[in-house]
Write a protein that holds these residues in place. Structure first.
Motif, short mmCIF file in Angstrom:
data_model
loop_
_atom_site.label_atom_id
_atom_site.label_comp_id
_atom_site.label_asym_id
_atom_site.label_seq_id
_atom_site.Cartn_x
_atom_site.Cartn_y
_atom_site.Cartn_z
N LEU A 66 -13.82 -2.07 0.77
CA LEU A 66 -12.97 -2.75 -0.60
C LEU A 66 -12.44 -1.81 -1.81
O LEU A 66 -12.01 -1.70 -2.48
N ALA A 67 -13.42 -0.73 -1.32
CA ALA A 67 -12.81 0.59 -2.35
C ALA A 67 -12.18 0.88 -2.41
O ALA A 67 -10.79 1.66 -3.56
N VAL A 68 -11.86 1.08 -0.90
CA VAL A 68 -10.07 2.26 -0.80
C VAL A 68 -9.29 0.97 -1.77
O VAL A 68 -7.85 1.25 -2.29
N PHE A 69 -9.10 -0.54 -1.22
CA PHE A 69 -8.25 -1.84 -1.50
C PHE A 69 -8.42 -1.31 -3.26
O PHE A 69 -7.27 -1.63 -3.69
N LEU A 76 -1.04 1.48 -8.16
CA LEU A 76 0.33 0.44 -8.01
C LEU A 76 0.11 0.03 -9.43
O LEU A 76 1.73 -0.01 -9.66
N LEU A 77 -0.82 -0.70 -10.18
CA LEU A 77 -1.02 -1.51 -10.91
C LEU A 77 -0.33 -0.13 -12.03
O LEU A 77 0.04 -0.32 -13.00
N ARG A 78 -1.49 0.86 -12.02
CA ARG A 78 -0.57 2.18 -13.18
C ARG A 78 0.41 2.66 -12.97
O ARG A 78 0.98 2.87 -13.80
N ALA A 79 0.94 2.77 -11.65
CA ALA A 79 2.67 2.70 -11.64
C ALA A 79 4.02 1.91 -11.84
O ALA A 79 4.86 2.13 -12.09
N GLY A 80 2.98 1.23 -12.18
CA GLY A 80 4.07 -0.17 -13.13
C GLY A 80 4.45 -0.90 -11.81
O GLY A 80 5.49 -1.81 -12.24
N VAL A 81 4.03 -1.29 -10.85
CA VAL A 81 4.05 -2.14 -9.42
C VAL A 81 3.34 -3.96 -10.47
O VAL A 81 2.25 -3.74 -10.81
N PRO A 82 3.91 -4.90 -10.48
CA PRO A 82 3.59 -6.40 -9.96
C PRO A 82 2.28 -6.07 -9.74
O PRO A 82 2.75 -5.74 -8.26
N LEU A 83 1.52 -7.17 -9.98
CA LEU A 83 0.08 -7.06 -9.14
C LEU A 83 1.01 -8.02 -8.10
O LEU A 83 0.14 -7.85 -7.13
N VAL A 84 1.84 -8.79 -8.31
CA VAL A 84 2.38 -10.16 -6.36
C VAL A 84 2.98 -8.93 -5.67
O VAL A 84 2.25 -8.75 -4.61
N GLU A 85 3.36 -7.97 -5.94
CA GLU A 85 4.08 -7.37 -5.45
C GLU A 85 3.20 -6.16 -5.18
O GLU A 85 3.17 -5.46 -3.49
N LEU A 87 -0.01 -6.83 -4.37
CA LEU A 87 -0.78 -6.92 -3.38
C LEU A 87 -0.48 -7.82 -2.30
O LEU A 87 -1.02 -7.10 -0.96
N ASP A 88 1.08 -7.52 -2.05
CA ASP A 88 1.57 -7.69 -1.20
C ASP A 88 1.80 -6.70 -0.13
O ASP A 88 1.89 -6.90 1.06
N ALA A 89 2.12 -4.98 -0.24
CA ALA A 89 2.27 -4.22 -0.47
C ALA A 89 0.59 -4.03 0.32
O ALA A 89 1.09 -2.96 2.08
N ILE A 90 -0.17 -4.17 -0.28
CA ILE A 90 -1.33 -4.09 -0.13
C ILE A 90 -1.84 -4.31 1.28
O ILE A 90 -2.19 -4.02 2.08
N SER A 101 -5.50 -10.57 5.73
CA SER A 101 -5.74 -12.84 5.78
C SER A 101 -5.41 -12.76 3.95
O SER A 101 -4.85 -13.51 3.36
N SER A 102 -6.82 -12.37 3.45
CA SER A 102 -7.56 -12.74 2.83
C SER A 102 -6.92 -11.95 1.10
O SER A 102 -5.98 -12.32 0.30
N VAL A 103 -6.60 -10.68 1.42
CA VAL A 103 -5.96 -10.26 0.24
C VAL A 103 -3.80 -11.05 0.43
O VAL A 103 -3.70 -11.35 -0.46
N ALA A 104 -4.12 -11.02 1.29
CA ALA A 104 -2.54 -11.66 1.53
C ALA A 104 -2.37 -13.15 0.65
O ALA A 104 -1.33 -14.22 -0.29
N ASN A 105 -3.33 -14.19 0.73
CA ASN A 105 -3.35 -14.57 0.21
C ASN A 105 -3.96 -15.06 -1.47
O ASN A 105 -3.71 -16.16 -2.09
N LEU A 106 -4.71 -14.17 -1.53
CA LEU A 106 -4.57 -13.90 -3.10
C LEU A 106 -3.25 -13.97 -3.70
O LEU A 106 -2.82 -13.92 -4.74
#
Length: 403
Positions: A66-69, A76-85, A87-90, A101-106
């Motif tokens: 959870l800490a790594v996630f 990623l957010l600090r680098a300007g990547v949108p939240l959806v993208e 989460l998809d990358a992670i 699977s949980s992150v993909a559903n998020l």
């Protein structure tokens, strides 16, 4: 939330076999339909299989994962990547299939317009109240990346404090188990054979009589000992779950020299650090006090925080009810008082947390240094006692023959 394993075809006709998390099978089919997956087969799962198919992985996410996630999402957010993208990358690189699977559903829920913190609430076993509350505040203030970084720091600190306390107890407990095992082996297998030599001796030393009695008891009544142990353990755990039992047990724990101080220090460190992060994150004081009690291990300190929250609700400063509880050291209370007066409560609490983290480290070292030699002496004492109980009659026999 349930987990479903499905087989199907994507838009390009490629065969897929994967997992999806949903409240029911109907919702799962809707999620897959939105992804453009032509469903062939779907069934509920109670566990995940790894790719090898030989091992099983339960639906659990540990603190490290959870800490790594959290830290990766913050980066990623600090680098300007949108939240959806982000989460998809992670979700495509998480090693834990359930977490993946949980992150993909998020990601799907956020993509549909649901606030991130609302989506997190559907996974209470992964994201606790502190996590969700801080993310809610971060989304509202537009500082989600900074908040996530603080959450990761807090989780790692909590795990570190817990590991230090467990480490302080692990070594002495191992020595204790070894000592008891050695005693049982000597009494059951060694002593009976030696004592056959002294069956006709009438005046045995008291140490030998004690060892013989213990040996006979372990050999003849071992089943009674085992049943009594597990019955006592069951009754103790059942009593400890009661309100009165938990209060008495926690009071007893805090009164134990050295160890009780370590538990109190660890709880105060977590209280200070967590409350500091919550207040810095913009969570209101009353809600923060309601949340922070969940990180405390001792019921007496938890009750003190609960009473403090009620008094704060009536207009009292934080420090007054904490002082009346008698559970917080004067130094901590003084720093909180100064923080309230100067408007720097968050920073003062952070300083208290850091100071008490260092104190936990010192007390863990002191406890380990104290208990290690004590348990070694205890183990040596048991072995020496049993050996003397066998040797003394032999020495007495030699004296009688030489006389």
């Amino acid at each position: 939330m349930a987990v479903f394993e499905y087989k199907g075809l994507d838009k390009s006709g490629r065969f897929l076999k994967d997992f999806v998390e949903a409240e029911n099978i109907k919702t799962a089919k809707q999620i897959l339909k939105k992804k453009g997956i032509y469903l062939q087969e779907i069934e509920i799962q109670t566990h995940y299989k790894k790719d090898s198919g030989s091992l099983f992985q339960s639906q659990k996410v540990n603190t490290k994962e959870l800490a790594v996630f959290t830290r990766l999402l913050a980066s990623l957010l600090r680098a300007g990547v949108p939240l959806v993208e982000a989460l998809d990358a992670i979700s495509q690189q998480m090693p834990n299939p359930y977490f993946c699977s949980s992150v993909a559903n998020l990601k799907d829920q956020v993509n549909e317009g649901k606030p991130f913190y609302i989506a997190l609430k559907e996974y209470p076993l992964i994201f606790d109240l502190i996590y969700v509350s801080l993310c809610e505040s971060g989304e509202a203030s537009g500082t989600l990346d900074n908040i996530l970084e603080q959450i990761a720091d807090l989780m790692e600190k909590r795990a570190s404090v817990k590991n230090k306390v467990l480490t302080a107890l692990f070594y002495p407990m191992i020595l204790f188990v070894i000592a008891i095992t050695v005693m049982i082996v000597l009494c059951v297998y060694v002593i009976p054979n030696l004592m056959e030599l002294f069956e006709n001796v009438e005046d045995l030393p008291w140490m030998t009589k004690v060892t013989l009695a213990l040996s006979n008891f372990l050999i003849n009544y071992w089943i009674v000992l085992i049943v009594s142990f597990f019955t006592g353990l069951y009754l103790f755990l059942k009593w400890k779950k009661t309100k009165r039992g938990k209060s008495l047990w926690d009071k007893l724990i805090l009164s134990i020299p050295v160890f009780g101080r370590l538990i109190r220090t660890a709880d105060i460190a977590m209280f200070s650090k967590t409350l500091s992060v919550l207040l810095k994150g913009g969570v209101p004081v009353l809600k923060s006090m309601d949340i922070v009690k969940n990180v405390l291990s001792n019921n007496l300190i938890k009750q003190a925080v609960e009473r403090a929250r009620e008094n704060i609700k009536e207009g009292e400063p934080i420090v007054e009810p904490l002082m009346r509880s008698g559970q917080f050291p004067p130094v901590v209370l003084q720093m909180i008082r100064v923080g309230e007066k100067t408007g720097e409560l968050e920073n003062m609490l952070d300083q208290v947390g850091q100071s008490y983290d260092r104190q936990v480290e010192m007390e863990v070292s002191a406890l380990t240094a104290l208990l290690g030699p004590i348990m070694i002496l205890f183990m040596a004492g048991i072995i020496v006692f049993i050996l003397l109980s066998a040797l003394l009659p032999m020495l007495g026999s030699f004296d009688a023959l030489s006389g």
